[in-house]
Scaffold this motif. Structure first.
Motif, PDB file in Angstrom:
ATOM      1  N   SER A  21      92.398 -21.964 105.944  1.00 52.42           N
ATOM      2  CA  SER A  21      91.518 -21.384 105.460  1.00 52.42           C
ATOM      3  C   SER A  21      91.854 -19.763 105.636  1.00 52.42           C
ATOM      4  CB  SER A  21      90.427 -21.551 106.742  1.00 52.42           C
ATOM      5  OG  SER A  21      89.950 -22.774 106.595  1.00 52.42           O
ATOM      6  N   CYS A  22      91.317 -18.860 104.760  1.00 51.31           N
ATOM      7  CA  CYS A  22      91.601 -17.528 105.063  1.00 51.31           C
ATOM      8  C   CYS A  22      90.238 -16.894 105.076  1.00 51.31           C
ATOM      9  CB  CYS A  22      92.264 -17.191 103.604  1.00 51.31           C
ATOM     10  SG  CYS A  22      92.438 -15.095 103.634  1.00 51.31           S
ATOM     11  N   PHE A  27      85.015  -7.086 105.949  1.00 52.39           N
ATOM     12  CA  PHE A  27      84.551  -6.827 104.452  1.00 52.39           C
ATOM     13  C   PHE A  27      84.294  -8.290 103.898  1.00 52.39           C
ATOM     14  CE2 PHE A  27      88.592  -8.292 102.239  1.00 52.39           C
ATOM     15  CZ  PHE A  27      89.665  -8.418 103.366  1.00 52.39           C
ATOM     16  N   THR A  28      83.576  -8.343 102.784  1.00 50.94           N
ATOM     17  CA  THR A  28      83.209  -9.363 102.202  1.00 50.94           C
ATOM     18  C   THR A  28      84.350  -9.555 100.859  1.00 50.94           C
ATOM     19  OG1 THR A  28      81.499 -10.583 100.566  1.00 50.94           O
ATOM     20  CG2 THR A  28      81.799  -8.060 100.437  1.00 50.94           C
ATOM     21  N   ASN A  55      86.598 -15.582  89.609  1.00 47.99           N
ATOM     22  CA  ASN A  55      87.174 -16.888  89.742  1.00 47.99           C
ATOM     23  C   ASN A  55      88.022 -17.596  88.710  1.00 47.99           C
ATOM     24  OD1 ASN A  55      85.809 -17.114  92.239  1.00 47.99           O
ATOM     25  ND2 ASN A  55      83.767 -17.348  91.336  1.00 47.99           N
ATOM     26  N   ARG A  56      88.822 -16.937  88.116  1.00 45.00           N
ATOM     27  CA  ARG A  56      89.791 -17.529  87.130  1.00 45.00           C
ATOM     28  C   ARG A  56      91.083 -17.878  88.245  1.00 45.00           C
ATOM     29  NH1 ARG A  56      90.444 -13.461  81.968  1.00 45.00           N
ATOM     30  NH2 ARG A  56      88.111 -12.726  82.298  1.00 45.00           N
ATOM     31  N   ILE A  57      91.481 -19.376  88.088  1.00 46.29           N
ATOM     32  CA  ILE A  57      92.425 -19.797  88.846  1.00 46.29           C
ATOM     33  C   ILE A  57      93.702 -20.124  88.592  1.00 46.29           C
ATOM     34  CG2 ILE A  57      92.780 -21.769  90.283  1.00 46.29           C
ATOM     35  CD1 ILE A  57      89.724 -21.952  90.945  1.00 46.29           C
ATOM     36  N   TYR A  58      94.648 -19.857  89.248  1.00 45.59           N
ATOM     37  CA  TYR A  58      96.059 -20.098  88.790  1.00 45.59           C
ATOM     38  C   TYR A  58      96.875 -20.969  89.934  1.00 45.59           C
ATOM     39  CZ  TYR A  58     101.174 -19.176  88.919  1.00 45.59           C
ATOM     40  OH  TYR A  58     102.565 -19.229  88.727  1.00 45.59           O
ATOM     41  N   TYR A  59      97.619 -21.753  89.455  1.00 51.95           N
ATOM     42  CA  TYR A  59      98.471 -22.733  90.374  1.00 51.95           C
ATOM     43  C   TYR A  59      99.851 -22.542  89.836  1.00 51.95           C
ATOM     44  CZ  TYR A  59      94.280 -24.850  91.850  1.00 51.95           C
ATOM     45  OH  TYR A  59      92.745 -25.093  92.470  1.00 51.95           O
ATOM     46  N   LYS A  64     100.722 -27.618  91.200  1.00 49.32           N
ATOM     47  CA  LYS A  64      99.319 -28.126  90.215  1.00 49.32           C
ATOM     48  C   LYS A  64      99.137 -29.549  90.225  1.00 49.32           C
ATOM     49  CE  LYS A  64      99.765 -25.545  86.732  1.00 49.32           C
ATOM     50  NZ  LYS A  64     100.115 -24.966  85.291  1.00 49.32           N
ATOM     51  N   GLY A  65      97.742 -29.710  90.491  1.00 49.92           N
ATOM     52  CA  GLY A  65      97.559 -31.161  90.707  1.00 49.92           C
ATOM     53  C   GLY A  65      97.456 -31.785  91.931  1.00 49.92           C
ATOM     54  N   ARG A  66      98.041 -30.751  92.925  1.00 48.07           N
ATOM     55  CA  ARG A  66      97.915 -31.217  94.233  1.00 48.07           C
ATOM     56  C   ARG A  66      97.268 -30.280  95.395  1.00 48.07           C
ATOM     57  NH1 ARG A  66     102.715 -31.092  97.413  1.00 48.07           N
ATOM     58  NH2 ARG A  66     103.595 -29.412  95.790  1.00 48.07           N
ATOM     59  N   PHE A  67      97.071 -28.994  94.956  1.00 46.27           N
ATOM     60  CA  PHE A  67      96.515 -27.976  95.849  1.00 46.27           C
ATOM     61  C   PHE A  67      95.176 -27.627  94.954  1.00 46.27           C
ATOM     62  CE2 PHE A  67     100.364 -26.045  98.188  1.00 46.27           C
ATOM     63  CZ  PHE A  67     100.825 -27.317  98.432  1.00 46.27           C
ATOM     64  N   THR A  68      94.190 -27.155  95.736  1.00 44.68           N
ATOM     65  CA  THR A  68      93.066 -26.731  95.438  1.00 44.68           C
ATOM     66  C   THR A  68      92.439 -25.437  96.216  1.00 44.68           C
ATOM     67  OG1 THR A  68      92.447 -28.901  94.548  1.00 44.68           O
ATOM     68  CG2 THR A  68      90.733 -27.236  94.612  1.00 44.68           C
ATOM     69  N   ILE A  69      92.385 -24.363  95.245  1.00 39.76           N
ATOM     70  CA  ILE A  69      91.887 -23.301  96.012  1.00 39.76           C
ATOM     71  C   ILE A  69      90.196 -23.356  95.654  1.00 39.76           C
ATOM     72  CG2 ILE A  69      92.191 -21.723  93.906  1.00 39.76           C
ATOM     73  CD1 ILE A  69      93.161 -19.491  95.684  1.00 39.76           C
ATOM     74  N   SER A  70      89.486 -22.643  96.754  1.00 37.35           N
ATOM     75  CA  SER A  70      88.061 -22.344  96.422  1.00 37.35           C
ATOM     76  C   SER A  70      87.826 -21.526  97.628  1.00 37.35           C
ATOM     77  CB  SER A  70      87.451 -23.957  96.703  1.00 37.35           C
ATOM     78  OG  SER A  70      87.804 -24.366  98.112  1.00 37.35           O
ATOM     79  N   ARG A  71      86.216 -21.037  96.995  1.00 37.38           N
ATOM     80  CA  ARG A  71      85.695 -20.013  97.845  1.00 37.38           C
ATOM     81  C   ARG A  71      84.497 -20.612  98.404  1.00 37.38           C
ATOM     82  NH1 ARG A  71      86.418 -14.586  96.341  1.00 37.38           N
ATOM     83  NH2 ARG A  71      87.597 -14.232  94.285  1.00 37.38           N
ATOM     84  N   ASP A  72      83.829 -20.075  99.754  1.00 36.32           N
ATOM     85  CA  ASP A  72      82.970 -20.316 100.431  1.00 36.32           C
ATOM     86  C   ASP A  72      82.116 -19.223 100.671  1.00 36.32           C
ATOM     87  OD1 ASP A  72      80.634 -20.673 101.896  1.00 36.32           O
ATOM     88  OD2 ASP A  72      81.742 -22.578 102.893  1.00 36.32           O
ATOM     89  N   TYR A  73      81.237 -18.728  99.538  1.00 34.46           N
ATOM     90  CA  TYR A  73      80.701 -17.126  99.850  1.00 34.46           C
ATOM     91  C   TYR A  73      80.173 -17.189 101.373  1.00 34.46           C
ATOM     92  CZ  TYR A  73      82.119 -16.513  94.841  1.00 34.46           C
ATOM     93  OH  TYR A  73      82.692 -16.086  93.767  1.00 34.46           O
ATOM     94  N   ALA A  74      79.297 -18.131 101.665  1.00 31.52           N
ATOM     95  CA  ALA A  74      78.455 -17.987 102.691  1.00 31.52           C
ATOM     96  C   ALA A  74      79.453 -17.860 104.081  1.00 31.52           C
ATOM     97  CB  ALA A  74      77.721 -19.325 102.863  1.00 31.52           C
ATOM     98  N   LYS A  75      80.351 -18.448 103.912  1.00 31.18           N
ATOM     99  CA  LYS A  75      81.572 -18.283 105.271  1.00 31.18           C
ATOM    100  C   LYS A  75      82.336 -17.181 105.092  1.00 31.18           C
ATOM    101  CE  LYS A  75      80.964 -23.077 106.577  1.00 31.18           C
ATOM    102  NZ  LYS A  75      81.625 -24.276 106.987  1.00 31.18           N
ATOM    103  N   ASN A  76      82.432 -16.694 103.830  1.00 32.55           N
ATOM    104  CA  ASN A  76      83.509 -15.260 103.765  1.00 32.55           C
ATOM    105  C   ASN A  76      84.701 -16.037 103.649  1.00 32.55           C
ATOM    106  OD1 ASN A  76      83.729 -12.796 102.682  1.00 32.55           O
ATOM    107  ND2 ASN A  76      84.089 -11.899 105.068  1.00 32.55           N
ATOM    108  N   THR A  77      85.105 -17.137 103.158  1.00 32.07           N
ATOM    109  CA  THR A  77      86.376 -17.599 103.422  1.00 32.07           C
ATOM    110  C   THR A  77      86.654 -18.288 102.000  1.00 32.07           C
ATOM    111  OG1 THR A  77      85.838 -18.196 105.813  1.00 32.07           O
ATOM    112  CG2 THR A  77      87.389 -19.666 104.800  1.00 32.07           C
ATOM    113  N   VAL A  78      88.088 -18.297 102.050  1.00 35.04           N
ATOM    114  CA  VAL A  78      88.802 -19.042 101.039  1.00 35.04           C
ATOM    115  C   VAL A  78      89.552 -19.990 101.562  1.00 35.04           C
ATOM    116  CG1 VAL A  78      90.329 -18.635  98.952  1.00 35.04           C
ATOM    117  CG2 VAL A  78      88.712 -17.017  99.344  1.00 35.04           C
ATOM    118  N   TYR A  79      89.671 -21.293 100.855  1.00 36.37           N
ATOM    119  CA  TYR A  79      90.538 -22.391 101.255  1.00 36.37           C
ATOM    120  C   TYR A  79      91.485 -22.730 100.343  1.00 36.37           C
ATOM    121  CZ  TYR A  79      86.315 -22.915 104.149  1.00 36.37           C
ATOM    122  OH  TYR A  79      85.267 -22.732 104.949  1.00 36.37           O
TER     123      TYR A  79
END
Length: 128
Positions: A21-22, A27-28, A55-59, A64-79
């Protein structure tokens, strides 16, 4: 105070999973590009996965195929969901934020681009 805080690292067996988690404070992250980078002992820091402000994604090929990046705007967090972990994934993982990056790709997820804020890092160790 503007800062990023990573969490979720640890020791896991090969084939296991972790979710990093990040979280941002002061700041938002909504309009920021976020990058996950890692640095193993004796190696240069490398970009693992990045998500642009639109929200353009690079791996990296190595994840690739093993990791997934995502955002949770409500929690102000990137996973960063990391599955099928390998010993070569062992490193300190850092997240970083860039205020105006709308592009994606290897160049924008590398040391060529200077990110504005960095977290302190979280250790990921993959070992049996």
């Amino acid at each position: 105070q503007l800062q990023l805080v990573e969490s979720g690292g640890g020791l896991v067996q090969p084939g296991g999973s972790l979710r990093l988690s990040c979280a941002a404070s002061g700041f938002t992250l909504d309009y920021y590009a976020i990058g996950w980078f890692r640095q193993a002992p004796g190696k240069e820091r490398e970009g693992v996965s990045c998500i642009s402000s639109d929200n353009r994604i690079y791996y990296a090929d190595s994840v690739k195929g093993r990791f997934t990046i995502s955002r949770d705007y409500a929690k102000n967090t990137v996973y960063l969901q990391m599955n099928s972990l390998k010993p070569e994934d062992t490193a300190v993982y850092y997240c970083a934020a860039h205020s105006s990056l709308t592009a994606s790709g290897y160049y924008y997820c590398s040391a060529y681009v200077e990110y504005d804020y960095w977290g302190q890092g979280t250790q990921v160790t993959v070992s049996s």
